[in-house]
Design a protein around this motif. Structure first.
Motif, PDB file in Angstrom:
ATOM      1  N   THR A  38     -19.390 -33.607 -46.939  1.00  0.00           N
ATOM      2  CA  THR A  38     -18.810 -34.863 -46.830  1.00  0.00           C
ATOM      3  C   THR A  38     -17.281 -34.911 -46.747  1.00  0.00           C
ATOM      4  O   THR A  38     -16.353 -34.168 -47.464  1.00  0.00           O
ATOM      5  N   CYS A  39     -16.563 -35.635 -45.690  1.00  0.00           N
ATOM      6  CA  CYS A  39     -15.422 -35.394 -45.430  1.00  0.00           C
ATOM      7  C   CYS A  39     -14.454 -35.930 -46.624  1.00  0.00           C
ATOM      8  O   CYS A  39     -14.682 -37.269 -47.208  1.00  0.00           O
ATOM      9  N   GLN A  40     -13.467 -35.517 -47.118  1.00  0.00           N
ATOM     10  CA  GLN A  40     -12.546 -35.977 -48.280  1.00  0.00           C
ATOM     11  C   GLN A  40     -11.578 -36.824 -47.793  1.00  0.00           C
ATOM     12  O   GLN A  40     -10.801 -37.479 -48.852  1.00  0.00           O
ATOM     13  N   THR A  41     -11.435 -37.184 -46.600  1.00  0.00           N
ATOM     14  CA  THR A  41     -10.317 -38.199 -46.221  1.00  0.00           C
ATOM     15  C   THR A  41     -11.120 -39.376 -46.078  1.00  0.00           C
ATOM     16  O   THR A  41     -10.497 -40.657 -46.604  1.00  0.00           O
ATOM     17  N   CYS A  42     -11.995 -39.577 -45.289  1.00  0.00           N
ATOM     18  CA  CYS A  42     -12.698 -40.756 -45.034  1.00  0.00           C
ATOM     19  C   CYS A  42     -14.199 -40.868 -45.914  1.00  0.00           C
ATOM     20  O   CYS A  42     -14.637 -42.205 -46.052  1.00  0.00           O
ATOM     21  N   GLY A  43     -14.832 -39.805 -46.288  1.00  0.00           N
ATOM     22  CA  GLY A  43     -15.748 -40.137 -47.155  1.00  0.00           C
ATOM     23  C   GLY A  43     -17.155 -40.133 -46.453  1.00  0.00           C
ATOM     24  O   GLY A  43     -18.351 -40.210 -46.821  1.00  0.00           O
ATOM     25  N   VAL A  44     -17.083 -39.911 -44.924  1.00  0.00           N
ATOM     26  CA  VAL A  44     -18.285 -39.772 -44.041  1.00  0.00           C
ATOM     27  C   VAL A  44     -18.952 -38.344 -44.305  1.00  0.00           C
ATOM     28  O   VAL A  44     -18.397 -37.504 -44.712  1.00  0.00           O
ATOM     29  N   THR A  45     -20.518 -38.573 -44.404  1.00  0.00           N
ATOM     30  CA  THR A  45     -21.235 -37.365 -44.557  1.00  0.00           C
ATOM     31  C   THR A  45     -21.754 -36.904 -43.213  1.00  0.00           C
ATOM     32  O   THR A  45     -22.519 -37.850 -42.541  1.00  0.00           O
ATOM     33  N   LYS A  58     -16.996 -31.403 -35.566  1.00  0.00           N
ATOM     34  CA  LYS A  58     -16.397 -32.320 -34.415  1.00  0.00           C
ATOM     35  C   LYS A  58     -15.403 -33.259 -35.050  1.00  0.00           C
ATOM     36  O   LYS A  58     -14.378 -34.161 -34.522  1.00  0.00           O
ATOM     37  N   HIS A  59     -15.964 -34.081 -36.238  1.00  0.00           N
ATOM     38  CA  HIS A  59     -15.248 -35.049 -36.868  1.00  0.00           C
ATOM     39  C   HIS A  59     -13.727 -34.399 -37.419  1.00  0.00           C
ATOM     40  O   HIS A  59     -12.851 -35.306 -37.037  1.00  0.00           O
ATOM     41  N   SER A  60     -13.961 -33.277 -37.660  1.00  0.00           N
ATOM     42  CA  SER A  60     -12.312 -32.877 -38.356  1.00  0.00           C
ATOM     43  C   SER A  60     -11.653 -32.507 -37.050  1.00  0.00           C
ATOM     44  O   SER A  60     -10.191 -32.994 -36.934  1.00  0.00           O
ATOM     45  N   SER A  62     -11.558 -33.920 -34.300  1.00  0.00           N
ATOM     46  CA  SER A  62     -11.038 -35.338 -33.564  1.00  0.00           C
ATOM     47  C   SER A  62     -10.134 -36.307 -34.311  1.00  0.00           C
ATOM     48  O   SER A  62      -9.282 -36.983 -33.966  1.00  0.00           O
ATOM     49  N   THR A  63     -10.474 -36.138 -35.672  1.00  0.00           N
ATOM     50  CA  THR A  63      -9.693 -37.154 -36.520  1.00  0.00           C
ATOM     51  C   THR A  63      -8.855 -36.618 -37.300  1.00  0.00           C
ATOM     52  O   THR A  63      -7.982 -37.099 -37.990  1.00  0.00           O
ATOM     53  N   HIS A  64      -8.508 -34.971 -37.463  1.00  0.00           N
ATOM     54  CA  HIS A  64      -7.653 -34.285 -38.098  1.00  0.00           C
ATOM     55  C   HIS A  64      -7.894 -34.526 -39.671  1.00  0.00           C
ATOM     56  O   HIS A  64      -6.795 -34.543 -40.459  1.00  0.00           O
ATOM     57  N   HIS A  65      -9.052 -34.855 -40.137  1.00  0.00           N
ATOM     58  CA  HIS A  65      -9.154 -34.864 -41.313  1.00  0.00           C
ATOM     59  C   HIS A  65      -9.477 -33.751 -41.859  1.00  0.00           C
ATOM     60  O   HIS A  65     -10.543 -32.808 -41.522  1.00  0.00           O
ATOM     61  N   PRO A  66      -8.590 -32.983 -42.735  1.00  0.00           N
ATOM     62  CA  PRO A  66      -8.677 -31.513 -43.024  1.00  0.00           C
ATOM     63  C   PRO A  66      -9.849 -30.839 -43.807  1.00  0.00           C
ATOM     64  O   PRO A  66     -10.462 -29.744 -43.660  1.00  0.00           O
TER      65      PRO A  66
HETATM   66 ZN   LIG Z   1     -13.085 -37.978 -42.144  1.00  0.00          ZN
END
Ligand SMILES: [Zn+2]
Ligand SMILES: [Zn+2]
Ligand SMILES: [Zn+2]
Length: 89
Positions: A38-45, A58-60, A62-66
């Motif tokens: 689960t991304c801790q920036t936007c909450g997507v799983t 891929k999400h991290s 492209s979005t730079h959510h660390p």
């Molecule tokens: Zn995210």
């Protein structure tokens, strides 16, 4: 958090958990996954690097959510992509 964790992980005060136990992107394309994060920036799983589509990585990228957290039952850890840092919580 452990003292040697990166600043991204240290800045997390409340860990976000999966709203649904499934990879949102794999569901869209009818694919399968192995483990969930689960991304801790936007909450997507999304799915892990053992999964065919590696959607979390891929999400991290492209979005730079660390930071992501394991969405697996019983697992309590965070991982930071830019710092390659793990921390249990
Ligand atoms: Zn995210
Ligand atoms: Zn970090
Ligand atoms: Zn996926």
């Amino acid at each position: 958090m452990t003292s040697d964790a990166c600043t991204h992980i240290q800045s997390i005060t409340t860990v976000r958990h999966a709203a649904r136990h499934e990879c949102e992107e794999c569901v869209k394309i009818g694919s399968r996954w192995v483990h969930l994060r689960t991304c801790q920036t936007c909450g997507v799983t999304l799915c892990c690097d053992s999964s065919p589509n590696r959607h979390t990585t891929k999400h991290s990228r492209s979005t730079h959510h660390p930071v992501v957290a394991s969405a697996e039952p019983g697992e309590r850890w965070l991982y930071c992509y830019p710092d390659d840092a793990f921390a249990e919580y």
